[in-house]
Write an enzyme that holds these catalytic residues in place. Structure first.
Site, mmCIF file in Angstrom:
data_model
loop_
_atom_site.group_PDB
_atom_site.id
_atom_site.type_symbol
_atom_site.label_atom_id
_atom_site.label_comp_id
_atom_site.label_asym_id
_atom_site.label_seq_id
_atom_site.Cartn_x
_atom_site.Cartn_y
_atom_site.Cartn_z
ATOM 1 N N LYS A 14 0.833 -1.210 0.000
ATOM 2 C CA LYS A 14 0.000 0.000 0.000
ATOM 3 C C LYS A 14 0.869 1.263 0.000
ATOM 4 C CE LYS A 14 -2.094 -1.249 3.858
ATOM 5 N NZ LYS A 14 -1.465 -2.552 4.179
ATOM 6 N N ARG A 89 -9.767 0.552 8.614
ATOM 7 C CA ARG A 89 -9.344 -0.784 9.010
ATOM 8 C C ARG A 89 -10.421 -1.507 9.782
ATOM 9 N NH1 ARG A 89 -3.469 0.078 8.826
ATOM 10 N NH2 ARG A 89 -2.416 -1.859 9.312
ATOM 11 N N ARG A 128 12.010 -6.370 5.331
ATOM 12 C CA ARG A 128 12.023 -4.958 5.738
ATOM 13 C C ARG A 128 12.480 -4.814 7.191
ATOM 14 N NH1 ARG A 128 6.606 -1.544 5.404
ATOM 15 N NH2 ARG A 128 6.141 -2.850 7.208
ATOM 16 N N ARG A 134 12.066 -1.844 11.709
ATOM 17 C CA ARG A 134 10.715 -1.436 12.132
ATOM 18 C C ARG A 134 10.208 -2.395 13.215
ATOM 19 N NH1 ARG A 134 5.399 0.127 8.404
ATOM 20 N NH2 ARG A 134 4.005 -1.108 9.704
ATOM 21 N N ARG A 145 -0.571 -9.300 13.341
ATOM 22 C CA ARG A 145 -1.119 -8.305 12.395
ATOM 23 C C ARG A 145 -1.994 -8.999 11.353
ATOM 24 N NH1 ARG A 145 4.412 -5.621 10.675
ATOM 25 N NH2 ARG A 145 3.215 -4.356 9.188
HETATM 26 P P1 AP5 Z 1 4.693 -1.508 1.850
HETATM 27 O O1 AP5 Z 1 4.474 -0.740 0.608
HETATM 28 O O2 AP5 Z 1 5.225 -0.803 3.052
HETATM 29 O O3 AP5 Z 1 3.369 -2.308 2.247
HETATM 30 P P2 AP5 Z 1 2.161 -1.842 3.141
HETATM 31 O O4 AP5 Z 1 0.967 -2.579 2.655
HETATM 32 O O5 AP5 Z 1 2.087 -0.340 3.206
HETATM 33 O O6 AP5 Z 1 2.670 -2.474 4.514
HETATM 34 P P3 AP5 Z 1 2.769 -1.899 5.969
HETATM 35 O O7 AP5 Z 1 3.525 -2.905 6.784
HETATM 36 O O8 AP5 Z 1 3.332 -0.516 5.997
HETATM 37 O O9 AP5 Z 1 1.262 -1.892 6.325
HETATM 38 P P4 AP5 Z 1 0.543 -2.107 7.618
HETATM 39 O O10 AP5 Z 1 -0.850 -2.037 7.160
HETATM 40 O O11 AP5 Z 1 0.882 -3.262 8.454
HETATM 41 O O12 AP5 Z 1 1.146 -0.914 8.491
HETATM 42 P P5 AP5 Z 1 0.587 0.507 8.900
HETATM 43 O O13 AP5 Z 1 1.733 1.400 8.945
HETATM 44 O O14 AP5 Z 1 -0.614 0.877 8.111
HETATM 45 O O15 AP5 Z 1 5.626 -2.754 1.467
HETATM 46 C C1 AP5 Z 1 6.089 -3.665 2.438
HETATM 47 C C2 AP5 Z 1 7.468 -4.168 1.995
HETATM 48 O O16 AP5 Z 1 7.334 -4.895 0.772
HETATM 49 C C3 AP5 Z 1 8.462 -3.024 1.702
HETATM 50 O O17 AP5 Z 1 9.735 -3.402 2.140
HETATM 51 C C4 AP5 Z 1 8.412 -2.882 0.165
HETATM 52 O O18 AP5 Z 1 9.622 -2.416 -0.361
HETATM 53 C C5 AP5 Z 1 8.118 -4.310 -0.268
HETATM 54 N N1 AP5 Z 1 7.340 -4.373 -1.506
HETATM 55 C C6 AP5 Z 1 6.350 -3.528 -1.914
HETATM 56 N N2 AP5 Z 1 5.858 -3.906 -3.107
HETATM 57 C C7 AP5 Z 1 6.532 -5.034 -3.457
HETATM 58 C C8 AP5 Z 1 6.462 -5.896 -4.588
HETATM 59 N N3 AP5 Z 1 5.608 -5.679 -5.605
HETATM 60 N N4 AP5 Z 1 7.275 -6.978 -4.626
HETATM 61 C C9 AP5 Z 1 8.161 -7.210 -3.603
HETATM 62 N N5 AP5 Z 1 8.288 -6.413 -2.521
HETATM 63 C C10 AP5 Z 1 7.474 -5.332 -2.435
HETATM 64 O O19 AP5 Z 1 0.062 0.207 10.383
HETATM 65 C C11 AP5 Z 1 0.939 -0.094 11.442
HETATM 66 C C12 AP5 Z 1 0.142 -0.184 12.740
HETATM 67 O O20 AP5 Z 1 -0.462 1.102 13.030
HETATM 68 C C13 AP5 Z 1 -1.042 -1.158 12.743
HETATM 69 O O21 AP5 Z 1 -0.630 -2.482 13.048
HETATM 70 C C14 AP5 Z 1 -1.924 -0.542 13.841
HETATM 71 O O22 AP5 Z 1 -1.424 -0.850 15.117
HETATM 72 C C15 AP5 Z 1 -1.748 0.947 13.622
HETATM 73 N N6 AP5 Z 1 -2.746 1.498 12.678
HETATM 74 C C16 AP5 Z 1 -2.507 2.018 11.440
HETATM 75 N N7 AP5 Z 1 -3.648 2.410 10.850
HETATM 76 C C17 AP5 Z 1 -4.648 2.121 11.727
HETATM 77 C C18 AP5 Z 1 -6.065 2.263 11.674
HETATM 78 N N8 AP5 Z 1 -6.677 2.791 10.583
HETATM 79 N N9 AP5 Z 1 -6.784 1.858 12.747
HETATM 80 C C19 AP5 Z 1 -6.177 1.343 13.845
HETATM 81 N N10 AP5 Z 1 -4.849 1.168 13.962
HETATM 82 C C20 AP5 Z 1 -4.075 1.562 12.914
#
Ligand code: AP5
Length: 190
Positions: A14, A89, A128, A134, A145
């Site tokens: 994402k 979410r 990552r 992280r 997660r």
């Molecule tokens: P990346 O692009 O970072 O993927 P992502 O889907 O954004 O993954 P995240 O881990 O950032 O998402 P998340 O939903 O767990 O975390 P968030 O910060 O929202 O890519 C991931 C990796 O893959 C990278 O290294 C990238 O280079 C690689 N990659 C990308 N595309 C690729 C491809 N095509 N092929 C190979 N490799 C690739 O949330 C974190 C925490 O915050 C949550 O657990 C929760 O506690 C809290 N939180 C956030 N939002 C909310 C909400 N709305 N409500 C409640 N709690 C929340």
């Protein structure tokens, strides 16, 4: 306005795809994960509370994230549109987002879901974790997660299906291939 919900499990790409969407469509990026990590870095009261929850891989309360999103939407209401990354979410967050946008005469244009199997997201997130340190990119928290995603977040798909805004795409392939698939879905509504 073009308002995109970019959806998918942790590590589905994402954040990576958001960067390309911002560059092409000049949208405002609203990532609740990034907003929460900024609060942690600034050591605010909210950040201190959120850190413990995020380190366990659980969800921060709906009230907190809805409040953050409401402020950001209001501050950028004259933009070309928004990318919502990692939000909504829960079904409650999805309903609240619609309400906030409706108050301003706006709506979600489409929800694009990046479909990536668990084994691939685990591989990506562990890599990552090694590269960036992280805090939530380790085996036990990643498992939690993914469980939280299935139990609390996947029901959001039904919410957008009902509104005929659900656009699933294959999230495996190169970053450019996946971006081209997202563009195809945007063309259908824009
Ligand atoms: P990346 O692009 O970072 O993927 P992502 O889907 O954004 O993954 P995240 O881990 O950032 O998402 P998340 O939903 O767990 O975390 P968030 O910060 O929202 O890519 C991931 C990796 O893959 C990278 O290294 C990238 O280079 C690689 N990659 C990308 N595309 C690729 C491809 N095509 N092929 C190979 N490799 C690739 O949330 C974190 C925490 O915050 C949550 O657990 C929760 O506690 C809290 N939180 C956030 N939002 C909310 C909400 N709305 N409500 C409640 N709690 C929340």
């Amino acid at each position: 306005m073009l308002n995109i919900v970019l959806f998918g499990p942790p590590g589905s790409g994402k954040g990576t795809q958001s960067e390309k969407l911002i560059a092409k469509y000049k949208l405002v990026h609203l990532s609740t994960g990034d907003l929460l990590r900024s609060e942690i870095a600034a050591m605010t009261d909210l950040g201190i509370k959120a850190k413990a929850i995020m380190d366990r891989g659980e969800l921060v309360s709906d009230d907190i994230v809805i409040g953050m999103i409401r402020n950001k939407i209001s501050a950028n209401i004259d933009s070309r549109g928004f990318i919502f990354d990692g939000f909504p979410r829960t079904v409650a967050q999805a309903g609240a987002l619609d309400e906030v946008l409706a108050e301003k005469g706006k709506e979600i244009s489409l929800m694009v879901t990046l479909e990536v199997p668990d084994d691939e997201v685990i591989t990506r997130l562990l890599k990552r974790g090694e590269q960036t340190g992280r805090a939530d990119d380790n085996v036990s928290v990643i498992e939690n997660r993914l469980n939280v995603y299935i139990c609390q977040t996947e029901p959001v798909i039904g919410y957008y299906k009902e509104k005929k805004k659900y656009h699933p795409i294959n999230g495996i392939g190169s970053v450019d291939e996946i971006f081209a698939r997202i563009e195809e879905e945007i063309k259908k509504v824009n």
